[in-house]
Each structure stands twice: as structure tokens, then as C-alpha cells.
Design an enzyme around this catalytic site. Sequence first.
Site, short mmCIF file in Angstrom:
data_model
loop_
_atom_site.label_atom_id
_atom_site.label_comp_id
_atom_site.label_asym_id
_atom_site.label_seq_id
_atom_site.Cartn_x
_atom_site.Cartn_y
_atom_site.Cartn_z
N ASP A 1 37.42 9.77 58.73
CA ASP A 1 38.10 9.56 57.44
C ASP A 1 37.11 9.02 56.41
O ASP A 1 37.39 8.08 55.69
CB ASP A 1 39.27 8.58 57.63
CG ASP A 1 40.23 8.61 56.42
OD1 ASP A 1 40.12 9.54 55.60
OD2 ASP A 1 41.08 7.72 56.32
N GLU B 1 47.38 -3.89 50.31
CA GLU B 1 48.56 -3.83 51.16
C GLU B 1 48.96 -2.38 51.35
O GLU B 1 48.86 -1.55 50.46
CB GLU B 1 49.71 -4.61 50.50
CG GLU B 1 50.95 -4.72 51.37
CD GLU B 1 51.99 -5.65 50.74
OE1 GLU B 1 52.91 -6.06 51.44
OE2 GLU B 1 51.85 -5.96 49.53
N PHE C 1 52.18 -0.77 56.63
CA PHE C 1 52.30 -1.56 57.85
C PHE C 1 51.20 -2.61 58.00
O PHE C 1 51.15 -3.30 59.00
CB PHE C 1 52.27 -0.64 59.08
CG PHE C 1 53.36 0.39 59.06
CD1 PHE C 1 54.66 0.03 59.34
CD2 PHE C 1 53.08 1.70 58.73
CE1 PHE C 1 55.67 0.99 59.31
CE2 PHE C 1 54.09 2.66 58.69
CZ PHE C 1 55.39 2.29 58.99
N GLY C 2 50.33 -2.73 57.03
CA GLY C 2 49.26 -3.72 57.14
C GLY C 2 48.91 -4.30 55.79
O GLY C 2 49.32 -3.80 54.75
N VAL D 1 45.57 -6.87 53.71
CA VAL D 1 44.27 -7.52 53.75
C VAL D 1 44.32 -8.70 52.80
O VAL D 1 44.72 -8.56 51.64
CB VAL D 1 43.14 -6.55 53.35
CG1 VAL D 1 41.79 -7.23 53.47
CG2 VAL D 1 43.18 -5.29 54.21
#
EC number: 2.7.10.1
Length: 1134
Positions: free
Chosen positions: A975, A843, A846-847, A849
Site C-alpha cells: 500500500d 482517526e 476502527f483506529g 492515532v
Amino acid sequence: MVWWGSSLLLPTLFLASHVGASVDLTLLANLRITDPQRFFLTCVSGEAGAGRSSDPPLLLEKDDRIVRTFPPGQPLYLARNGSHQVTLRGFSKPSDLVGVFSCVGGAGARRTRVLYVHNSPGAHLFPDKVTHTVNKGDTAVLSAHVHKEKQTDVIWKNNGSYFNTLDWQEADDGRFQLQLQNVQPPSSGIYSATYLEASPLGSAFFRLIVRGCGAGRWGPGCVKDCPGCLHGGVCHDHDGECVCPPGFTGTRCEQACREGRFGQSCQEQCPGTAGCRGLTFCLPDPYGCSCGSGWRGSQCQEACAPGHFGADCRLQCQCQNGGTCDRFSGCVCPSGWHGVHCEKSDRIPQILSMATEVEFNIGTMPRINCAAAGNPFPVRGSMKLRKPDGTMLLSTKVIVEPDRTTAEFEVPSLTLGDSGFWECRVSTSGGQDSRRFKVNVKVPPVPLTAPRLLAKQSRQLVVSPLVSFSGDGPISSVRLHYRPQDSTIAWSAIVVDPSENVTLMNLKPKTGYNVRVQLSRPGEGGEGGWGPSALMTTDCPEPLLQPWLESWHVEGPDRLRVSWSLPSVPLSGDGFLLRLWDGARGQERRENISFPQARTALLTGLTPGTHYQLDVRLYHCTLLGPASPPAHVHLPPSGPPAPRHLHAQALSDSEIQLMWQHPEAPSGPISKYIVEIQVAGGSGDPQWMDVDRPEETSIIVRGLNASTRYLFRVRASVQGLGDWSNTVEEATLGNGLQSEGPVRESRAAEEGLDQQLVLAVVGSVSATCLTILAALLALVCIRRSCLHRRRTFTYQSGSGEETILQFSSGTLTLTRRPKPQPEPLSYPVLEWEDITFEDLIGEGNFGQVIRAMIKKDGLKMNAAIKMLKEYASENDHRDFAGELEVLCKLGHHPNIINLLGACENRGYLYIAIEYAPYGNLLDFLRKSRVLETDPAFAREHGTASTLSSRQLLRFASDAANGMQYLSEKQFIHRDLAARNVLVGENLASKIADFGLSRGEEVYVKKTMGRLPVRWMAIESLNYSVYTTKSDVWSFGVLLWEIVSLGGTPYCGMTCAELYEKLPQGYRMEQPRNCDDEVYELMRQCWRDRPYERPPFAQIALQLGRMLEARKAYVNMSLFENFTYAGIDATAEEA
């Protein structure tokens, strides 16, 4: 009382005795004297220069580190007789004599220790022979005869430690024997045989010496043959020289000393009138101790039996040809015969085969060998070397072989005056011989001219190294040295072929280099001096920036306007070169734009109706940078001339009529006319109208604005577009403007007034309606936004266009403004009912899994579902949708996280990707640090990680394969780090997190955001430029993370320090557990210049070869002072 000392001291003792076998050192024990108070030991050094103030003095002492007794009643004392002899006295009782004595002499590396072992005359057991010298691998037999019998077992000891026990009934003929088979050098030492429970004073003491080679061999590896030592001499296993017994001398111990003399040159005299009777002589190993020549027995007082001679009378004369036996020297041969047994006839010596001409370089000090044979054999001193000036040189070394004697002469530094005929001479009692040979002294070559510059580039110089030289040839090698001008660093050097030009590579651009040449000829000392130096300067640096074509516009059949752009970084260049390639004709057109700030150019004089390939590149000095991706341009065929007599007339406030005449002599039937309309003085783009009926030469332009001035022009089209006509200007009616025609003027005014009234009413009503509709629409949107997210997302694409995402039955529609046509992007659809959510995996702000079970194509499988939280920002929606776009375009590869499908439910987007059961690579590596998690396991197995070297290398290889696939698809990750690599089934690593990826060759970041500074390349830090080569830099950091088991890059340094130090050449140090080849690969990835970094294809190939080599490139053993690389979670967030 006697007892054994510590055996730990024995290596020091016996190793010391093996140093410097050629040292002339003798330890004498006077066994004629039985009274301990009169007994003495003498150590004599026959070394030349012995006793110099700089040399350590002779030492003679009792060595109680091996066999200890009670201290003597009074201290022993040394009496020195000059600098080369020392005597030990002061014994008070028989027990004082029992044990080991040592004499130490010589200086530096020749410091040598000689040992003597003294047995008690009243012992129960007495050695048949005290010193035994055997070869490596031989069988040694130590025998002690019974002097005072006891019915108890006999104990054998080695260096004070228990070795063996014999039953007292095993005595054979009154002797106890110890047999040692296949002895090795470590078997050397002091052995003793003692009755059980008897006093050690009654022991028999032996000394065993084991040579380091087999019989007749010496040297490292024991591959050299010994010279064949005579008269009982022993071949030294280190230097191959013969250690001669007392009473003999010579290279092979072939010469006997006069009676009563000893030493390497027979220079010493035995003391007293009794000569050498009753003396034990101890010499450096591997000889040991024995009686003098002509004497034998335990006290060396028995003369040799007839027919025997030498030390301990061990040799038999067996004289031939009338020779007589002398117990001191052996056979005394009659005239005409010589040899050990008088078996060789005298003959004149002869110099053997020798070169007639030799060559040396000036200033060298060569060694010249001269070999001769004869009877008697030539010996040292009988062979000499004569120079051209008459100077005689004596040999410095003589090697005696069965069929010849070879003398070696060391020649002083040669000059040109030494050129000429030299002579080797030999002289013995049998006669003399000589042989002349010519010596040529050569001068090494020196260049007379400086090297010449043939060509240059920014990082290369092509040099002609050699033109002419002084001195003697032939030239065997040319060494080219170079370094930057005014630099103090060491010269770089390469050896080149003298007949070929040299290319110096990897130089610095626009830098002066001093270049010079050194020549060599064959032979020692053949290197000549430096030649003249030349200053050569490299060219300007190649431009590194790659332009891209933004647009091109055909302005005529032979005119093309081109626009291009560059990354927003400091510009280093002199201009641009535009290239148009006409493939059909095989012709090239080049246009030089000498203004580096130019971003557009008009190309004229082109061939109409031609297909061109167009590219642009930056140039600096004479060097070209990388070309832009090519564009394909088609110029229309040559069109007709311009229409004639164009004029315009306003008909109303919205209509203007245009009229013209056909062009003169068009190139074919006109297909249509094109009218261009543009507001006069406006900044907007022009508009065009087609007149599809070519026979008409007028048109009424409607829908214009009232009271507005317009510009018009017309051109015709045949097979291509023709030239534009003259431009005319006309204004629509309104606000007092009237038509010129008297009839149409009133009509136009009335119509214009009516139309204005109607337009005003309609506009007012329309504005009111639009306002109401907008308010209602806003309320609906706000309400729907509160209930759930809308189904349309907007994000900024890699090309800079704003993109709207809409979902419709498995299609992701990317509507890019200002393009009116949507670009559909398909993805595999997952039904909402086929997803069963399970555990939360990860986590962020803003997102999140979530692990889930999905059903796809009728099969159930694990998946990771990625979704945004309810209050994610617009940028998060943009990156999330961009990641789906990247996953769709990338396709499938075993070393990337692959897309399984996507689902839209109530305005939310859900992306299903492969599930990686082992999580991200960074956490996986850190969990393997077993020394922190389970120290007992780590120390038991001697490992620092639960992962093997091969598995760590496999992680890197998989990641390289995944990045190679991304680069081939022209995607930039931006990245790449261990946290963004996942570990899947079978521990395969997979590249993940494509939220920042870009499907472009070069990406320039223009927005603000958190940056992974510790993984970023120099050009990304300084200029925000990202390419595949910047991903290569990040891969080098990833490789460092793998080797360091998840360490923090640049731990302990701030981001500000990185910005400062990386451009100055600072790089992370090599991890202690890292092989040089792996660290060199990291350094290649961290090169300053992006184009010098290896491509991912090369990296993947290199890592694949390391895996095949099955070598431990990463050492996971717990070596001394092992520590893990540091971890700083706070620094990783910066």
C-alpha cells in the site's frame, strides 16, 4: 513639413536590407536635375531571369516610415521599362524629395532592399558624407558642415529618437561632429543633426551601416577571412562576397568596367550623353551609396583630381613600372605588368598540388576543386574541368586568395562510365596549364545472403549479419534492421561491427521477426541497398512464476517425496524441473516432471546418508523460470532389511500383541524397532511406537478402540531406518469378536465387559461436568468481554496459519496453530504510567492515532500512539497485531517510521511509533500549492510551490531508501502511496503504515477488502499477486504524486477503465513540469513485466545521483498556462 516616424518599424526595414548581399540591384538618383518636377529615381536589376512571371516585381517607393513629410501635391507614379527597370516620378516641390527611398528586388530568400537618403540642398546643416559603412567595434564619426548658421544648439537623433545635444559654440571649423565608439550592428540606422527649433527640412540626414563582424572577417562567429576586396569593395559579413563599387566587377572587384558602365557584370549603361556624371549609386548593404567611378562631390558632378580614381574619388593610383592613372579604372599597366599599382609581373599560370587519384560512389554529385596561381591571377571562366568523354565543366564558384585562385566544380550524378582520367585546365593572358587525375567510381556493397540465426531466447536473437556481398569494399559499417513479421511499424536499426555477431534484445517472445542487412562503404553515397530478408522467431516466454516447496518427506534411505505450490494465477509452462545438489561430491541430480499440473513427485534412487540442496522451478519450452527458495534435506544412511514373519493377535478390546523375527544379516547392531499403527480404511495419519530394547521381538499395543481393525508394520534402525516389514491386519475384541486362544478368550471377554461398564459410567459423569464447566466459562468470558477487551488476539499470518497473540511482560507470543510450540517475539516495553496522551492526530473507522509524550530509558520524547477503537473487528485486530510484528522484525532505519515501544493496558494494545511533525506527505504536498493558497506570493516569486525541486527530489530519494530497506528485509508493503509516507524532522520522508505488509517474497491475496487500485501493479489487479516488484510499480505512482504536488493518479478515470486500459499499455502522461529523466524512471517502474522493473537499490542510486547533479529535475516556476494536476478525493477512496 518633415517629422520622424515610429522607430518600431526600423528592425523590419534594416534587417530586410541585409538579405541577399549578392543580388545585382542598383538604385540611381539623378542629382544633376534640381527641378523637383523633373527629378526621378531609377531602380535597375541585373539578376539573370529577372521579371519572370513567378518573381515579385521591382518596387520603388518613398519610405515614410522613417522620415515623414506632408503628402505630395499629386501622387507619385512608377514607370516600368521592361521587367528589370522601374522609375519613380511625379515630385512637385523640394520637400517631396527629402527623406528615405527604397528599392526592393529579387525573389524568395534573395529578396533585397536598397536605401537612398536625400538631403535638402537648402538645409542649415549638410552632411560631409551621407553613407558611412564601418566594422563592428569601430569608431564612427558623423560630420555635418554649417550651410546656414544659427546660434542655437544642435540636436542629434537616431531613428527619430533623441540621441545627443551639442552647444552651437562647439562647432569645429564650421562642422558639428558626432563620434560613436565601439559601434555594434544595432547602432545602424538613420541619424540627423538639426538646429534647435529649426525646421526638420534643414536637417542633415546620415545613414550608418555597421557590419556584423570586425574588419576582414565574416560568417557565423566572424571566424572566416574576407577575400581582400579591391578598389573600395566591401566584404559582406554574411557570405564573404565582395560588394563592388559602381564601375568595378570580379570576385575581388579586381576588374574595371568601361567608362559609363555599372552592374555586377558591367552590363548596364549610364543614361544620357553625360555618362555617370551627377548620379548617386546605391547598392545592397553593406556598401550603401556613393558617386560613380571618377566622380565626387555632394552632387557627384566633380571629376577626380589627378592621381585619384574610383567611387567618390577615394582611391589613389600610385602606379608603378610606367603605369598611368585613369580616374575611372585606376592604373593602366604597360605590357608585362599587372596589379592594382602595376606592381606584379606577368607569368604563366600553374595548377597547384592536386591528388592524382580520387574515389567517389556511383550516383553521387561531388564537388571537385582545382587551385591555380599566376600573373594575372586566374579568374572565373579561365579554369575548366574536362571529363573522360570530352565534356567541359565550368566552375560554379571561385575563391580568390592572396597566393591562389580555387575553382569549385559541381559534377553531375556519376555513372560507371565516368571512371577514367579527368583534366583541370587554366588559361590566362600569361599562358595555360593542365593537370590530369584519375577518378574511380565505386558501387556500394549489397549483401548476397540473408543474415543467419545463431541462437535464440524468448527476448533475444543472436544473428550473424554478413556472409558475402556484391559491389565494392571496404565495408565501413553494417546496419541491421529488424521488425515483427507482418508489421507496418518502422524498422528498428542498429549499427554493428561486420566481424562480430549481433544480439537483438528486448524482443517479444514467440514472435517472428524480419531481419535484413544494409552495408556501407566509405564516402558520400556509400550506403548500399538492402540484402535478402530472413525470418527469425524468438523462443517461448520464460516462466515468471516462482514455485515454493511446501513439504518433503523421506520415505526411505533412497526415496524422497516432494510437494510444491504456485501462485494461483494462469499457468504458462510445460512442466517442472527438480534439482538435487550433492555439494560434498559435486554431483547434481535433475528430475523432469513433464506434467504442468503436478504438485508432488517421488524421487528414487538417491544416495543414502547424503545432504542434498533441493529446489524446483517451472520450465516452458527450453527456458527455466526462477528457482524456489532452496531446502536442505538429509537422507538417512541405508538401514537394515525388513523384520521377518510379522503377525498380530488381539488380546482384548483395547490391546493387540505383535510378534516378529530379527532381520537377516543387518548392517550393524540394531538400535531399536519402530512400529507403525493405522486404522484400516481410515483417512487419519499413522502413529508410531519405538521398541527401545532391540533384543525384544514382540510388543503389546494398548489403548486401542474396541471392535476396530488396525494395520501394523515394523522396521528396524541401525544407523538409518530399514525397510518396512509386511503389513498385517488385526481387529480388537468386542461385539462378539473373541480371541483365538481358548484360555485367554474368556478372560478377555470378562475384562472387556467390565471395562465397557466402567468407561460408560466415567464418560457420563465426565460429560456432565464438562457441560457445566463450559457454561460457567462462557458466562465469565461474556462478562469480561463487556468490561474490556480480552488480552488475546487472533490474526491470519502471512504463511496462512492462524496466530494467537498473548502479551506477557514485553513479549508478544505468537502461537500458530497447528504448531504446538509458541514463537515469542520481543518488543520494547512502555509502562502505562510513562505515557501522557495529548492531541488526536488522525482517526479512521476502527483506529486512531494520538500524539503523546512518552518516557523511554529515562528520556522524554514525542511519539504517535496507535490504538484500535473498542468495536474494531477481528480483521482489524489481526492487521494491527501484524503491524506490530512487522515493526519488530524490521528494526531501525532513518527512512521508515520506527517502533519506539508497545504497551498493554486492560486488554488494549498501544503501539508507540516515531512522531512525524509534518504529517503525511500527500497533505504536505497539497499544502505547498501556493498558487491556490497565496496567489500574490506565487506571482511575486514566480513559483508554483513553497517546495524546491531539490526538496521534492529528496522526498523521492528518502522513500526509495526506505523501500530498499524493506525489500532487503523481504517485506512487501502492498500500500505504498503518498498518504502512507510521513514527513519527519528536517523534512525527511519515512515509509509508514505497515498494516498490510508481508514478510514474504510473493504474497497472494485471498481475502476481500478495499484495494488501492490507482497505486496497484497490473499483476496485483489481475491476479492479486504482490511482490517487491509490485511495490516498485506503486513507487512510480508515488513519484508521480510528488512531481504533481499531490495530484490524484489517473484523475478523471474510473477503476473499471484502469482495469481495461493498463494492460493495453496506457500510462499516465508526463507532467509538464517534469524532466525527461524523472519521467523515464516512472515509466521503468510501470513496465508490464515485473522482472523488467528496476530494483529499489537501482532506483535509490539513480535518485541519489540526480540530487548530486543539482539540476532542476522538477520545474516549479510559473511557466505559461501553468495548472496543477487534478485532485479527486472520491476517486482516491476507490
